[in-house]
Design an enzyme around this catalytic site. Structure first.
Site, PDB file in Angstrom:
ATOM      1  N   GLY A   1       0.801  -1.217   0.000  1.00 33.52           N
ATOM      2  CA  GLY A   1       0.000   0.000   0.000  1.00 33.52           C
ATOM      3  C   GLY A   1       0.832   1.264   0.000  1.00 33.52           C
TER       4      GLY A   1
ATOM      5  CG  ASP B   1       0.734  -6.226   9.095  1.00 26.52           C
ATOM      6  OD1 ASP B   1      -0.348  -6.862   9.059  1.00 26.52           O
ATOM      7  OD2 ASP B   1       1.288  -5.766   8.087  1.00 26.52           O
TER       8      ASP B   1
ATOM      9  CE  LYS C   1       8.254  -0.781   3.777  1.00 27.31           C
ATOM     10  NZ  LYS C   1       7.830  -1.214   5.131  1.00 27.31           N
TER      11      LYS C   1
END
Length: 657
Positions: A73, A185, A91
């Site tokens: 996202g 998460d 990332k």
């Protein structure tokens, strides 16, 4: 999809475009789950521009961009190859997506948390840097995909494999919780396989540090299938460490039964099922009753009813069947066939070895600390503060175990400017060693006289002895600040790397600043909290932080507190050894915490000796009495004579250094 692991890229492939989305662990690693509503928002990752073919860091190091690995996202992920040919996962977050201070703080918090982690079952943080358009978080690459990829390929995972996976996951989560971090998460897509098929937890985008005494967060966040019911309660309930326990239960169910327990096409249906704790087990499954029982325990609606991480590993399911010594890449293709040949004895040994490799039984001593000052940019035009970037991770986070802790990162001005020069510092350290040696010599002389029966002191009354002040809790954070400790008086202190000590009394109505001085070694300045000099306020804030951490996570080494003891007792020096940790106190006491959980204190320069048993029972007696009897009166240690010789050897060794 194919279970084939990623291959190292050659110089041609490194800049080749990928053929569609590559399903690799790095794809899940960049995912930022959201609570999905009916109206879909544009992914912020779409703002992320493809990095140049060579990305240069601030110090000139170059990374060659490789294949596109996937997106979540908020970020996209690319392979990056350094100049030596080693491949990483980068990332990549677009600076254009960081639209406000809150988003910036969130990213910096993720970097700060992940950077401080060092565990065999957590994805290794390598570096972070930026260019004009992107921020890059460089991570170890896990070439054998994720647990989600394994499940998609296999449909189900066998119980022996799940036992192995669960143990490694619990080891990593136990490490996180011990450092006051909640992942928030945990899911199959965020747990990856390294080249040896060991699991690694990644993606700390939603991780948070809990601050005692409340230890709760109220943000609704997570991935729908994995969200705990208390998270959905938002500000009404709040959530804490137990959300990760719930997620472990979801993962266990999904691996054994092929899909998460609350799964539905409509997200709102998932939420309603979670709120009602509405799930069931397939009637035609061959999964054992013990596995079902453990899942039911993990998915208790009330977070306080869920088992602790240590309790989970005590469940008989872990020892009720085969437990492999390792997982191989054969598991990427199908269920290995050799598990049934494992004997119970082999399985028990494998279970213990896996726990040991996952760090279970070794409590982390260093909490993660997020202070506001850590998240402020040092340069207005630069996103990452220099403290987070670049290239200095190893030196910042290795443990330093020298007695004085080395040179730390806390810049403390001298209280009276007496240590401002290097010459004064050397003189002070020489004076300090002299004073410590005088105390050691006095104690060793007393021990010798007591043993020989030549002491000039009168025979002590064993019914009229006082328990000395003990170090009841401690945290070695000398790689950054110093050594924090709590005394049985209730006072909290930190021996900073600079040589200063800040000590606060239990009611926090008084602060003692123990200043290193050249002439006398130490000066004690007692004051009200409001009178603390401005340049020491940061140090007092650090003491507060450790007080909260120790109260929340550490137990006392002894029951009770000696509230009548002098307030100005403080730690002068500590020494860590393979067999013990030794504390040298300002009142002439020497405390030894042995690895077998027995603790001894020589107090009043050796006239008295205290024994704290593993059951936290305390007995203080005149040393001459204990030597004459060969042991303590009430709480004996069968190895007292060995320990006593050890104490004397340690004292002599310190004075000879």
């Amino acid at each position: 999809m194919s279970g084939k692991p990623l291959q190292a890229l050659n110089s041609v492939q490194i800049n080749a475009k990928s053929n569609g989305i590559i399903h690799t662990p790095a794809k899940a690693a960049v995912s930022k789950p959201e609570i999905h509503h009916h109206r879909r928002k544009q992914k912020l990752s779409s703002l992320c521009k493809t990095p140049p073919s060579v990305v240069r860091t601030r110090n000139g190091r170059g990374y060659h961009r490789g294949m596109f690995l996937g997106e979540g996202g908020f970020a996209r992920c690319f392979q990056m190859k350094d100049e030596s040919g080693k491949i990483y996962a980068a990332k990549t977050v677009a600076k254009a997506s960081i639209k406000n201070e809150k988003t910036k703080t969130k990213l910096l918090s993720e970097i700060k948390i992940h950077k401080s982690m060092s565990h065999p079952n957590i994805v290794k943080f390598v570096d972070c840097f930026e260019d004009d358009v992107n921020v890059y978080i460089l991570l170890e690459i896990c070439p054998n995909h994720s647990l989600m990829d394994l499940l998609k390929s296999r449909k189900f995972v066998s119980e022996p494999e799940v036992r192995f996976f669960m143990t490694q996951i619990i080891g990593a989560v136990r490490y996180l919780h011990g450092r006051m971090v909640v992942h928030r998460d945990l899911k199959l897509g965020n747990v990856f396989f390294d080249p040896e098929m060991n699991l690694k937890i990644g993606d700390f985008g939603l991780a948070t540090v809990l601050n005692p005494p409340y230890n709760k967060r109220y943000t609704i966040c997570g991935t729908p299938n994995y969200i705990a019911p208390e998270v959905l309660g938002g500000k009404k309930t709040g959530h804490s460490y137990e959300v990760d326990i719930w997620a472990i239960g979801i993962m266990m169910y999904a691996m054994l039964f092929g899909k998460p327990p609350f799964q539905a096409k409509d997200v709102q249906v998932i939420y309603e099922r979670i709120k009602r704790n509405e799930y069931r087990f397939p009637s035609d499954s061959s999964v054992s009753e013990q596995a079902v029982d453990l899942i039911n325990m993990l998915l208790k609606h009330n977070p306080k009813s869920r088992p602790s991480l240590d309790d989970i590993l005590q469940h008989p399911w872990f020892t009720s069947g085969p437990f492999p010594s390792r997982i191989t890449t054969d598991s990427l293709k199908g269920t290995p066939s050799n598990f049934s040949m494992l004997t119970r004895e082999e399985s028990l040994i494998n279970f213990e070895n896996t726990k040991n490799h996952a760090g279970i039984g070794h409590d982390p001593t260093v909490p993660v600390e997020i202070l506001t000052s850590d998240l402020h940019s040092e340069r207005p035009k630069t996103l990452l503060p220099h403290s987070l970037s670049p290239d200095n991770n190893k030196s910042k986070y290795r443990e330093i175990i020298s007695p004085m802790g080395g040179n730390g990162n806390v810049n403390v001005k001298p209280y009276k400017s007496k240590l401002s020069s290097e010459l004064n510092r050397v003189t002070y350290e020489s004076k300090m060693v002299q004073l410590l040696n005088e105390s050691l010599s006095r104690t060793l002389t007393n021990l010798k006289q007591i043993e020989d029966g030549t002491t000039a002191n009168n025979v002590h009354n064993i019914d009229q002895v006082e328990t000395p002040v003990l170090v009841s809790k401690w945290v070695d954070y000398s790689n950054k600040h110093g050594f924090a400790y709590q005394l049985t008086t209730g006072s909290i202190g930190v021996l900073f790397n600079s040589g200063y000590t800040v000590l606060k009394n239990p009611e926090y109505t008084k602060v003692c600043i123990i200043e290193p001085v050249v002439e006398r070694g130490w000066d004690v300045h007692s004051m009200q909290p409001n009178d603390v000099p401005p340049f020491m306020e940061r140090n007092v804030e650090i003491v507060d932080f450790f007080q909260k951490y120790m109260n929340a996570h550490l137990s006392d080494v002894a029951n009770g507190a000696d509230e009548d003891a002098p307030e100005a007792v403080f730690l002068r020096r500590y020494t860590r050894d393979d067999n013990y940790i030794m504390f040298e106190m300002s009142n002439g006491s020497y405390q030894f915490n042995f690895k077998d959980h027995h603790k001894y204190v020589l107090s009043q320069y050796g006239e008295y000796i205290t024994h704290v048993s593993p059951a936290k029972k305390i007995e203080t007696l005149p040393l001459e009495y204990v030597i004459s009897q060969g042991n303590f009166l009430q709480y004996k240690d069968e190895y007292f004579d060995v320990k006593y010789e050890f104490l004397k050897h340690a004292l002599r060794e310190k004075i000879a250094m």
